[in-house]
Design a protein around this motif. Sequence first.
Motif, short mmCIF file in Angstrom:
data_model
loop_
_atom_site.label_atom_id
_atom_site.label_comp_id
_atom_site.label_asym_id
_atom_site.label_seq_id
_atom_site.Cartn_x
_atom_site.Cartn_y
_atom_site.Cartn_z
N ARG A 122 0.84 -1.20 0.00
CA ARG A 122 0.00 0.00 0.00
C ARG A 122 0.87 1.26 0.00
O ARG A 122 0.39 2.34 -0.27
CB ARG A 122 -0.87 0.04 1.27
CG ARG A 122 -2.19 -0.68 1.20
CD ARG A 122 -3.16 -0.15 0.19
NE ARG A 122 -3.78 1.13 0.48
CZ ARG A 122 -4.30 1.91 -0.45
NH1 ARG A 122 -4.25 1.58 -1.69
NH2 ARG A 122 -4.87 3.04 -0.12
N THR A 156 -3.88 -3.58 -5.61
CA THR A 156 -4.58 -2.84 -4.55
C THR A 156 -5.65 -3.70 -3.88
O THR A 156 -5.69 -3.79 -2.65
CB THR A 156 -5.26 -1.58 -5.14
OG1 THR A 156 -4.30 -0.85 -5.86
CG2 THR A 156 -5.84 -0.73 -4.04
N THR A 157 -6.52 -4.32 -4.69
CA THR A 157 -7.64 -5.03 -4.08
C THR A 157 -7.16 -6.22 -3.26
O THR A 157 -7.60 -6.41 -2.13
CB THR A 157 -8.64 -5.52 -5.14
OG1 THR A 157 -7.98 -6.36 -6.07
CG2 THR A 157 -9.27 -4.36 -5.87
N THR A 160 -5.40 -5.04 0.01
CA THR A 160 -6.34 -4.44 0.95
C THR A 160 -7.25 -5.49 1.57
O THR A 160 -7.51 -5.48 2.78
CB THR A 160 -7.22 -3.38 0.25
OG1 THR A 160 -6.40 -2.58 -0.56
CG2 THR A 160 -7.94 -2.53 1.26
N SER A 210 -12.36 -2.13 -0.51
CA SER A 210 -11.42 -2.20 -1.63
C SER A 210 -12.10 -1.79 -2.93
O SER A 210 -11.48 -1.21 -3.81
CB SER A 210 -10.82 -3.60 -1.74
OG SER A 210 -11.64 -4.44 -2.48
#
Lengths: 280, 292
Positions: A122, A156-157, A160, A210
């Motif tokens: 992140r 990202t997803t 997260t 997310s």
Amino acid sequence: MIHKNVARGKLAGRLSRTIGWLGLTLLVTVALFPVLWALLNSLKELMDIVSPTPRFLFRPTLDNYRQVLHTPEVLSGLYNSILVVGVAVGLGALLGVPAAYAIARYLFRRRDDVQFFVLSLRFLPPVAVAIPLMAIWIDLGVYDTRFSLIVTYLLTTLSTIIWLSIPAFQRVPREIEEAATIDGYGPYAVFWRIALPIASKTLLGGVVFSFVLVWNELMMALTLTSQQAATLPVIAATFTSMGQEVPWGVVNASTVLLALPPLVFLGLLSQLLNSMLKHR
Amino acid sequence: MNKHHGSSLPYVFLLPPLLILAVLALVPTVGAIYLALRDRMLQYADSHFVWFENFSRLAADRRFLNAIKVSAQWEAVTVLGTLVVGVLLAVWLFEKTSPRTRNLLSVLLIIPVLLPRVSAAFLWKFMFSPLLGIVSWLLGFVGLGNVAFLSDPALALLAVAFVDVWQWGLFFAVIVLKLLETLPPEPLEAARIDYARSWEVYALVALPMLRAPLVSLALIKMIESLRSFDLIYVMTKGGPGIATETLDMYAYSQGIGLSGDISYASAMAVLMMVLTTALFTIIWKRAKKWQE
């Protein structure tokens, strides 16, 4: 003397309560007015928007929304956003939720390291990811495709969802899982039939969070797409930085449209927040 | 779960996602370093190794030094602003409101942070506009009409930071408020007897008890502030001039904007990666220590 003081105390109490209510009203106004103002402006005709004195009373019209939904760029942006974000979040959940369970329940010693690794992703500056990926996607011939954007967003997803799901699984009482094991459940059955249903509410919150992150994302989408795969934020950003003849109503309508999906999940996300802070 | 020690579950569940994450993180990192050492332009596929030329160019680039300064100012203003607004607002709400009101408020106050940055940026840009904006109109009543917030070099960064604090400060207020609610009531009651003023109760007793989560919040905000490209892109595009040009804005305009000097932008990206990784590692270790 005493009566006077009591009266004064009552007055002071009422005064401070009034000031308190005024403060609260002001706070809520500052928080929400900009959103409501954009909503109002999206329902105005251009003439009512550009008036030098703000108009609170006007004849509302849905023309701006009609126009937005007839703009081919907006429609294709909407379609791209739904598809790209949907697939990236779906894959992220499919891979991330089981991973979080394995980290929460099996990786006792290395849990900190894995958590550090996942969290550190992140912390990569988006620009530092986007620029080399742009060159790589160009060289591979997949630049400006939904596929390449999905792969990029998976970073990202996935991270997260793992990060937010670990505590959800840690909070599942161990005794319940142990009881199920004694009843003859295998490890996969324990995950699927016991841990997953118990943790599901918080897990859903993490997945939705997310979704909001990548739905709102601009930097990567702006860098990694140009027309074919451009998402709604990219389209809205090009609208909002146009030069002279700005169709203000249409821009207001498209920013409202863009903001709608995250706001739909408001209740779910505030629940996630509650559940994350309660068990600290 | 010791019974399942020989189970295949951790391998099946962990290997694919961790592998994907490792590849997805490694590819751009290695790619950025590789590109930074070459002279790749966006439009042309052929390029050569120039080794550290891009980095020495950076060292002499005044616009780059300006971007570092702007980024540092941006971090300072937004992180401090968010924390101060969050804590003060939370303490005030904790003192003055009933739990019922608080629950309603906390749903309302997280709305700004959920808004896409593009939407938030646009609606404030519109409100800040000197001719059409409602802010100018309101300021007109106190004799301060037509302030061009976003085209005044002295005000632009603060105006954009205001929007960031509007989004995050209100959200942090909700979190700190919920944290205050988790505190055991006895020490606070005792402190109310010891200290005459209620701000002392918070400054000396309540907030120190929340040191660990507050440190985490500060950390999260520092990282989030580094990803404010969207806000700046929509509101000012780095302008007026280079007054609001942060590192990512400058890297973007060098790499993707007019010049397409993707290698030069990558050199900047590499420096940013080194910087944030170092910062993150130090703070993570510190935070662990403070949290004990």
